[in-house]
Design a protein around this motif. Sequence first.
Motif, PDB file in Angstrom:
ATOM      1  N   GLU A 480      46.191  37.327  39.376  1.00 29.15           N
ATOM      2  CA  GLU A 480      47.394  37.192  39.612  1.00 29.15           C
ATOM      3  C   GLU A 480      48.162  37.413  40.309  1.00 29.15           C
ATOM      4  O   GLU A 480      49.466  36.693  40.926  1.00 29.15           O
ATOM      5  CB  GLU A 480      48.032  37.869  37.935  1.00 29.15           C
ATOM      6  CG  GLU A 480      47.387  37.375  36.835  1.00 29.15           C
ATOM      7  CD  GLU A 480      47.957  38.130  35.475  1.00 29.15           C
ATOM      8  OE1 GLU A 480      48.957  39.066  35.833  1.00 29.15           O
ATOM      9  OE2 GLU A 480      47.375  37.872  34.399  1.00 29.15           O
ATOM     10  N   ASN A 481      47.792  38.450  41.282  1.00 24.46           N
ATOM     11  CA  ASN A 481      48.731  39.020  42.439  1.00 24.46           C
ATOM     12  C   ASN A 481      48.100  38.154  43.622  1.00 24.46           C
ATOM     13  O   ASN A 481      48.528  38.550  44.759  1.00 24.46           O
ATOM     14  CB  ASN A 481      48.921  40.308  42.293  1.00 24.46           C
ATOM     15  CG  ASN A 481      49.549  40.836  41.513  1.00 24.46           C
ATOM     16  OD1 ASN A 481      50.786  40.990  41.467  1.00 24.46           O
ATOM     17  ND2 ASN A 481      48.945  41.046  40.317  1.00 24.46           N
ATOM     18  N   LYS A 482      47.266  37.512  43.822  1.00 24.89           N
ATOM     19  CA  LYS A 482      46.661  36.451  44.731  1.00 24.89           C
ATOM     20  C   LYS A 482      46.277  37.620  45.850  1.00 24.89           C
ATOM     21  O   LYS A 482      46.466  37.432  46.917  1.00 24.89           O
ATOM     22  CB  LYS A 482      47.472  35.533  45.266  1.00 24.89           C
ATOM     23  CG  LYS A 482      48.089  34.511  44.301  1.00 24.89           C
ATOM     24  CD  LYS A 482      49.089  33.551  44.855  1.00 24.89           C
ATOM     25  CE  LYS A 482      49.416  32.629  43.854  1.00 24.89           C
ATOM     26  NZ  LYS A 482      50.375  31.601  44.247  1.00 24.89           N
ATOM     27  N   LEU A 483      45.482  38.529  45.609  1.00 23.86           N
ATOM     28  CA  LEU A 483      44.937  39.409  46.521  1.00 23.86           C
ATOM     29  C   LEU A 483      43.372  39.187  46.788  1.00 23.86           C
ATOM     30  O   LEU A 483      42.941  39.864  47.723  1.00 23.86           O
ATOM     31  CB  LEU A 483      45.015  40.865  45.616  1.00 23.86           C
ATOM     32  CG  LEU A 483      46.301  41.422  45.243  1.00 23.86           C
ATOM     33  CD1 LEU A 483      45.973  42.650  44.674  1.00 23.86           C
ATOM     34  CD2 LEU A 483      47.159  41.647  46.457  1.00 23.86           C
ATOM     35  N   GLU A 484      42.494  38.173  46.454  1.00 28.50           N
ATOM     36  CA  GLU A 484      41.494  37.694  46.959  1.00 28.50           C
ATOM     37  C   GLU A 484      41.650  37.062  48.211  1.00 28.50           C
ATOM     38  O   GLU A 484      42.536  36.226  48.726  1.00 28.50           O
ATOM     39  CB  GLU A 484      40.901  36.487  45.910  1.00 28.50           C
ATOM     40  CG  GLU A 484      40.389  37.271  44.776  1.00 28.50           C
ATOM     41  CD  GLU A 484      39.716  36.328  43.589  1.00 28.50           C
ATOM     42  OE1 GLU A 484      38.809  36.750  42.931  1.00 28.50           O
ATOM     43  OE2 GLU A 484      40.231  35.099  43.807  1.00 28.50           O
TER      44      GLU A 484
END
Length: 637
Positions: A480-484
């Motif tokens: 959800e927080n686009k940390l990938e």
Amino acid sequence: MSNKRHLFKNSFTVSSQSVMRGSDVKKLKQKVMDKYKGVTNEQIDLLINKKKDVGMVKLPNKIQLISHQNDPIFFEFNDMIYPTVYTFFKIPTFLPVIYIYPQVYQYIESGADLMFQGILNKDDVPKTQGSLVSICLRGCNFPIAYGETMQDLTIVNTTSPIPPDTPIEYKGKAISIIHYLNDKLWEYGTKKLPENFKSKESEQQQSDQEEDEEDDSEEEEEEDGNDNENDIDNKGNTEINEKTTTTTTTTTTTSNTTQLSNITNDIENLNIKDGDNKENNTTTTSTTTITKEEMDEILLISFLGAIKKGITDSELPMVLKTVFTKYILYYQPKDRAEINIKKSSYKKVSIFLKEMQKQGFIELKEPSPGNIVLSKINRNNIIYGRFKLGEIVGSTINQNNGDSDDENGDGDSSDDLDDTFGTTQREFIQIKSINEVYSMPKQLKDYLNERESENIENDIKKKYYSSSEIQKLVSSYIIENKLEDPQKRSKIKLDTFLNKLVPNSLIQKSIDSNGLIEKNSFFMAFKDHSLKRFLEINRVDDSKEFKEYDQVIIQVKKIANRFVILVSNLELFSIPVKELANEGQKLFAASTSIEKLNSHKSTLKIQGNDLIRVSQHIQKKYGIPKKYISEIDFKKK
């Protein structure tokens, strides 16, 4: 003398327990006969069953209890050996006996010394100060207390001996009480009274009194009837006759038998805690008859519950005695009659289980002549599959109802259930599975509370989670927080929230020059350092408990040039320490003892250094996987 007064009035804790060797038991018997000259070897044999173990129980206050078949029978204090109330139940004349009225006993219980005024046979009180004497209620067959005499009745003062013909003046305190029925030493045992606790004379007096009361009531009814017929014409004469009748009745009933007839009632009114009280333990089955067909049905229901919910395939093969006493009796229906194999059409456990084999539920084998074992449960049986377990009796059952003496369950099963020491431990319920679970970290729980998803609300209501469940929640946050990393999704970028879950110092070496870390490395550090681990223990009775992660520790140490195996943390899986201690003597051919650490923890000590054998026994007997047992062998320096 004062330091022995009401010695067991307060609760005590056990320091250690061990089983006495045969040579020590012989020395004990001789020590008792040397101290108590009137006790014979035959009487001691009545007290101590040669086929049963004798236990030594050490208390913190330098008292050692000698325990046998669940009851303390002697105790040692200040190098002296003393009997207990349970001793008197086997040998009533162990000490000189004095008698008191039942009403006097309440003062003994409250902590008072026994006064001469409360003794019936004062002349039988030992004349020498410090002599031991037992105390019996009038109307009873067995003493229920004892103590030491407090006065020397052979002298008047230090200079003048009593002349031969001078009557002894009995007054003041007579006996300092040491031990009595209902104190904490009594409660450490089975609390069972002998069947003939009350004397036949006392019981006969009670029945005679009841008959006299019935006769009196009939006479009164007849007199009332005659009075009513003449009531209208002779009111004055009737009043006079009533007074005369009352006076006559009073004089005839006031006799020596009135005082004696109340003794039985007084005994029954005492607050004596009988562990085998039939009034408290009666069941609906005691007053109702049951047919063979009904008993057969109860057996079948209990058997199906045992093989479906109790016995696991890993426990097989299993002797029929264990199948019956440990499982079938445990799973009997709660609201039905108590199982008694002799009241069924089968009569014997082996015959019943052979019939179950014919019906396709199980398979039996006979490795040696007469030694039949349960080898397989056919879990694809249609009736087995449809069976649903209802409410069961469980651990409250009396496991002596299955007549099973040998391996196949055809005699008395009390040997298996005997406990050398006092009865203080509940029965072990077999473990079905153990799972590792985790509590949710506060940071993650706070984050989930801020979200409004219904699924998330259901997640936070739980107290324990599997590692995959928690990893899934953290992964949803990362996505959800686009940390990938867009180019390599196996790597993630750490933000403030993730750094709260895993401190940077723990994963600093795993972070590359771009500030990225492999997901697996992050989750491994998160699981190992940030999650609190628990064990979910599931048992065969469908009960479940959660305990903080730990292991049973089996360690070999060298103490005084002897190897000793120390087994601790058994309480983690509720493994009965006393049972394991008793088994250890036979299985490992070694002496065992129990060291009590506190009210909840204890350590089992086994002579020797074969820790692998001990570990394997615990794994097999109690269903504990090896990864939950820590084995620490002795290392030479």
